[in-house]
Design a protein around this motif. Structure first.
Motif, PDB file in Angstrom:
ATOM      1  N   VAL A  69     -72.465   4.998  25.094  1.00  0.00           N
ATOM      2  CA  VAL A  69     -73.094   3.758  25.560  1.00  0.00           C
ATOM      3  C   VAL A  69     -74.204   4.135  26.533  1.00  0.00           C
ATOM      4  N   THR A  70     -74.933   3.138  26.997  1.00  0.00           N
ATOM      5  CA  THR A  70     -76.038   3.403  27.929  1.00  0.00           C
ATOM      6  C   THR A  70     -75.502   3.471  29.361  1.00  0.00           C
ATOM      7  N   CYS A  71     -76.288   4.134  30.214  1.00  0.00           N
ATOM      8  CA  CYS A  71     -75.930   4.186  31.638  1.00  0.00           C
ATOM      9  C   CYS A  71     -75.934   2.776  32.234  1.00  0.00           C
ATOM     10  N   GLN A  72     -76.825   1.914  31.721  1.00  0.00           N
ATOM     11  CA  GLN A  72     -76.889   0.553  32.231  1.00  0.00           C
ATOM     12  C   GLN A  72     -75.581  -0.197  31.954  1.00  0.00           C
ATOM     13  N   ALA A  73     -74.949   0.115  30.805  1.00  0.00           N
ATOM     14  CA  ALA A  73     -73.688  -0.558  30.482  1.00  0.00           C
ATOM     15  C   ALA A  73     -72.606  -0.169  31.475  1.00  0.00           C
ATOM     16  N   VAL A  74     -72.535   1.135  31.773  1.00  0.00           N
ATOM     17  CA  VAL A  74     -71.533   1.598  32.744  1.00  0.00           C
ATOM     18  C   VAL A  74     -71.806   0.998  34.108  1.00  0.00           C
ATOM     19  N   SER A  75     -73.063   0.974  34.509  1.00  0.00           N
ATOM     20  CA  SER A  75     -73.425   0.393  35.805  1.00  0.00           C
ATOM     21  C   SER A  75     -73.022  -1.073  35.869  1.00  0.00           C
ATOM     22  N   ARG A  76     -73.232  -1.786  34.766  1.00  0.00           N
ATOM     23  CA  ARG A  76     -72.881  -3.206  34.707  1.00  0.00           C
ATOM     24  C   ARG A  76     -71.378  -3.414  34.848  1.00  0.00           C
ATOM     25  N   TRP A  77     -70.577  -2.537  34.172  1.00  0.00           N
ATOM     26  CA  TRP A  77     -69.114  -2.650  34.281  1.00  0.00           C
ATOM     27  C   TRP A  77     -68.672  -2.481  35.730  1.00  0.00           C
ATOM     28  N   GLU A  78     -69.222  -1.431  36.369  1.00  0.00           N
ATOM     29  CA  GLU A  78     -68.782  -1.110  37.727  1.00  0.00           C
ATOM     30  C   GLU A  78     -69.253  -2.146  38.736  1.00  0.00           C
TER      31      GLU A  78
END
Length: 386
Positions: free
Chosen positions: A29-38
């Motif tokens: 997935v994208t780094c933006q997706a992980v950032s959004r989850w966190e």
């Protein structure tokens, strides 16, 4: 739920020293997706949940924050099984109740590995208790363990199935090693020796064991503690293997060899715990004295046999005195930093006549009939009940 899982992902990532980019790359997935989850601005797709839990080496329940309550309940179930002290209890009165407790636990927590491996180990023990023939000797006098070539023992068959499932695609964790420890002797009992050897060869050698490596993990008092624990644990394992070596061949019992070897096993504990304080190992040493009394009687050393029975009683009483649920420390020089807790198991001394001679091979019944006909036996039994 989103807040919990977002916070949990961030906590786990930081725990492992991983970047958001690392997690994103592993999951595709994208780094933006992980950032959004966190940041609690989004939630991973459900199909991503197993991959996230695998990445961090935790269960899905732990990822969602259910670990504490669930594990507390599972710990309580396993504590009930531990309280039965299965390996000490030579009858089968515990079998149905223990299996009921574990099956109810698995109905509430299906697939839990800790419950499943405990069920497999309990089934393994149950299979012994409810199996007709313990062992036999071949024409050359060597012991044979092929009790169940036809896989007719239902307890062992279920244990086999559970353990084989537990080791599929896994390696190295405690459940895996416990499963192997069931499968090795199980396949021996099936007469499938090549499979048993193959499973045994999956395990690390002695110097790669946890107990050994702990002796090299630190220094000072901590090192002395681990060395003391290692000495006692290896003394016990060595003693059991020594006895199994004796009973594996009837020719060993045509002389005083077994008597001298068991005396030597006892002497190891006297060497390590030279002040007589053996802690929890009093329980094991009293078993050695019980077996020695049988061997001595069989070889005609009748007076010595009753001395050994009294020594067994001494150790059983010593164990009863420390079985108070409190922490204690050993006191001999080699083990003075070892802390132990014997739990609250009581009346060890009173069980001695039932436990005698503990290791029953070779056939102990002729010896039992003789020694119990001696008036000193009844006098000893009365002392155990006092």
């Amino acid at each position: 739920m989103q807040i919990k899982i977002g916070d949990k992902i961030r906590e786990l990532r930081r725990r492992d020293g991983r970047r958001q980019e690392d997690l994103a790359g592993a999951l595709g997935v994208t780094c933006q997706a992980v950032s959004r989850w966190e940041a609690n601005g989004g939630y991973p797709d459900m199909e991503m949940i197993p991959a996230i839990s695998n990445y961090f080496g935790i269960t899905i329940d732990e990822l969602f924050g259910y670990h504490s309550d669930r594990e507390t309940k599972i710990d309580a179930i396993l504590a009930k099984i531990d309280a039965f002290d299965l390996k000490r209890d030579s009858d089968d009165g515990w079998v149905d109740e223990c299996l009921r407790i574990l099956r109810e636990g698995l109905a509430e927590f299906p697939g839990n590995e800790r419950l499943r491996i405990t069920l497999a180990e309990t089934l393994w023990e149950a299979g012994w208790r409810r199996h007709d023939d313990w062992c036999g000797y071949d024409d050359d006098g060597t012991i044979r363990y092929c009790y169940d070539r036809g896989h007719r023992n239902p307890y062992w068959a279920e244990a086999d199935k559970i353990c084989c499932q537990l080791i599929e695609g896994d390696c190295g964790n405690s459940v895996y090693t416990r499963a192997i420890a069931v499968l090795v002797p199980l396949y021996r009992n099936y007469g499938e020796y090549e499979k048993a050897i193959a499973f045994a060869n999956r395990m690390p050698g002695l110097t790669h064991s946890r107990e050994y490596l702990l002796t090299e993990a630190t220094d000072g008092r901590a090192e002395a503690k681990y060395i003391g624990e290692f000495l006692l644990k290896t003394a016990r394992e060595f003693s059991e293997q020594l006895i199994f070596s004796l009973i594996s061949d009837l020719d060993n019992f045509t002389s005083d060899v077994p008597v001298e070897k068991v005396k030597g096993a006892i002497a190891m504990f006297d060497l390590i715990c030279d002040d007589g304080n053996m802690g929890t190992y009093h329980d094991f040493v009293q078993k050695l004295w019980l077996y020695l009394s049988r061997l001595q009687w069989e070889r005609g050393y009748h007076d010595e046999a009753f001395v050994s029975l009294d020594r067994a009683l001494d150790h059983a009483r010593a164990f009863d005195r420390i079985a108070d649920g409190e922490d204690h420390t050993l006191t001999a020089p080699l083990v003075r930093y070892v802390i132990y807790n014997a739990g609250c198991v009581q009346n060890t001394a009173k069980r001695l006549p039932e436990d005698w001679p503990f290791w029953c091979n070779p056939d102990h019944r002729p010896v039992e009939k003789e020694i119990k006909a001696d008036p000193r036996w009844e006098a000893w039994v009365r002392r155990t009940q006092a």
